[in-house]
Write a protein that holds these residues in place. Structure first.
Motif, PDB file in Angstrom:
ATOM      1  N   ARG A   1      -6.474  -1.019   6.668  1.00 33.15           N
ATOM      2  CA  ARG A   1      -7.654  -1.007   5.786  1.00 33.15           C
ATOM      3  C   ARG A   1      -7.232  -1.136   4.332  1.00 33.15           C
ATOM      4  N   GLU A   2      -6.191  -0.420   3.982  1.00 32.53           N
ATOM      5  CA  GLU A   2      -5.711  -0.459   2.598  1.00 32.53           C
ATOM      6  C   GLU A   2      -5.157  -1.844   2.264  1.00 32.53           C
TER       7      GLU A   2
ATOM      8  N   ALA B   1      -8.041  -4.085   1.592  1.00 34.08           N
ATOM      9  CA  ALA B   1      -8.631  -3.828   0.276  1.00 34.08           C
ATOM     10  C   ALA B   1      -7.783  -4.476  -0.821  1.00 34.08           C
TER      11      ALA B   1
ATOM     12  N   SER C   1      -5.360   3.043   8.997  1.00 31.95           N
ATOM     13  CA  SER C   1      -5.611   3.307   7.572  1.00 31.95           C
ATOM     14  C   SER C   1      -4.794   2.355   6.699  1.00 31.95           C
ATOM     15  N   GLY C   2      -3.564   2.088   7.094  1.00 32.36           N
ATOM     16  CA  GLY C   2      -2.728   1.164   6.324  1.00 32.36           C
ATOM     17  C   GLY C   2      -3.271  -0.263   6.344  1.00 32.36           C
TER      18      GLY C   2
ATOM     19  N   GLY D   1       0.808  -1.217   0.000  1.00 32.67           N
ATOM     20  CA  GLY D   1       0.000   0.000   0.000  1.00 32.67           C
ATOM     21  C   GLY D   1       0.843   1.270   0.000  1.00 32.67           C
TER      22      GLY D   1
END
Ligand code: ZN
Length: 277
Positions: free
Chosen positions: A58-59, A62, A55-56, A24
């Protein structure tokens, strides 16, 4: 450093798993698909994408969902970001950690080299994530730098509840290696070993790691192997260079690349419960 078989002479059949890739990272934003394609062409069949913040993570999830069976994620808070782990973010990490594509809790641990979060705060965040890993029944992806004694005592407190873990990017001493192995932790080896200035002691330790405890990782885009020829102009590490790292590890252990790759792949699939191809 010593006679490494050129990549072009290696059969491209042996499967490798990069257990630590920061896919990411911004440096991959423009050409991530090509990076993944080059990795696959080099035999890197599966990758575990490191999550180091909410946030990392979550990425990473994904990205894992975009390539089922090939890409997986971890969910955790790196010690640098430990100060951000309040109740709400811990709940976020817990819900991410329960997703089937998330195969480990972490990156978590202690980093007293940079001390970007106060030590007491790092220790608290580490305890909380080890408890979470025990709750969700997944292994831990561990980071330790200049914090060995505190790290070992915290892991020891939680070890019985943990299904397993890997000390990622191991760069320590022989004594430290054996303390990790005594805790039944696995060992992640990066391209650090390709650095003739800093990695020589690690090369000598590689034969002491049981095959079932040895995992391979690039930690890309960081830790570009220093002995690549030609040296990429970008200086960015990529998962395709895992093949080069594997060749150096195999040579140091007196194994063929195929033997080393088969053992490391089996070890990673067992620890992280990854599907076969
Ligand atoms: Zn790390």
């Amino acid at each position: 450093m010593f006679g490494i078989v050129p990549e072009s002479c290696m059969p491209s059949t042996s499967t490798l798993i990069d257990i630590g890739i920061n896919l990411g990272h911004d440096s991959f934003a423009a050409d991530r698909e090509s990076v993944i394609a080059r990795a696959h062409a080099a035999g890197v069949a599966q990758m575990i994408i490191t999550g180091a913040s909410v946030s990392g993570s979550r990425e990473a999830l994904a990205l894992a969902r975009a390539a089922p069976g090939r890409q997986f994620a971890t969910a955790g808070i790196h010690p640098h970001h430990a100060a951000e782990l309040d109740e709400e973010r811990l709940a976020d990490i817990a819900s991410l950690a329960r997703q089937p594509e998330v195969v480990a809790v972490g990156e978590c641990g202690l980093d007293y080299f940079r001390d970007l979060s106060p030590r007491a705060v790092q220790q608290r965040a580490f305890h909380q994530q080890l408890e979470l890993a025990a709750q969700v029944g997944k292994p831990v992806f561990l980071h330790e730098r200049d914090a060995h004694d505190d790290f070992v005592s915290i892991v020891r407190e939680h070890r019985r509840g943990l299904v397993g873990g890997v000390a990622h990017c191991f760069t320590g001493s022989g004594a430290q290696l054996h303390r990790y192995l005594d805790l039944d932790l696995a060992i992640g080896i990066t391209g650090w070993i390709c650095d003739e200035r800093r990695g020589a002691h690690l090369l000598a330790l590689l034969p002491e790691i049981p095959a079932a405890a040895l995992h391979l990782e690039t930690d890309a885009p960081y830790l570009l192997p220093r002995d690549l020829k030609p040296r990429p102009a970008s200086r960015r590490n990529e998962p395709m260079y895992l093949r080069h790292i594997a060749a150096v590890v195999a040579q140091a252990r007196g194994e063929t690349l195929e033997q080393l790759a088969a053992a490391a792949t089996a070890a990673s699939r067992a620890l992280f419960r990854l599907p076969g191809e």
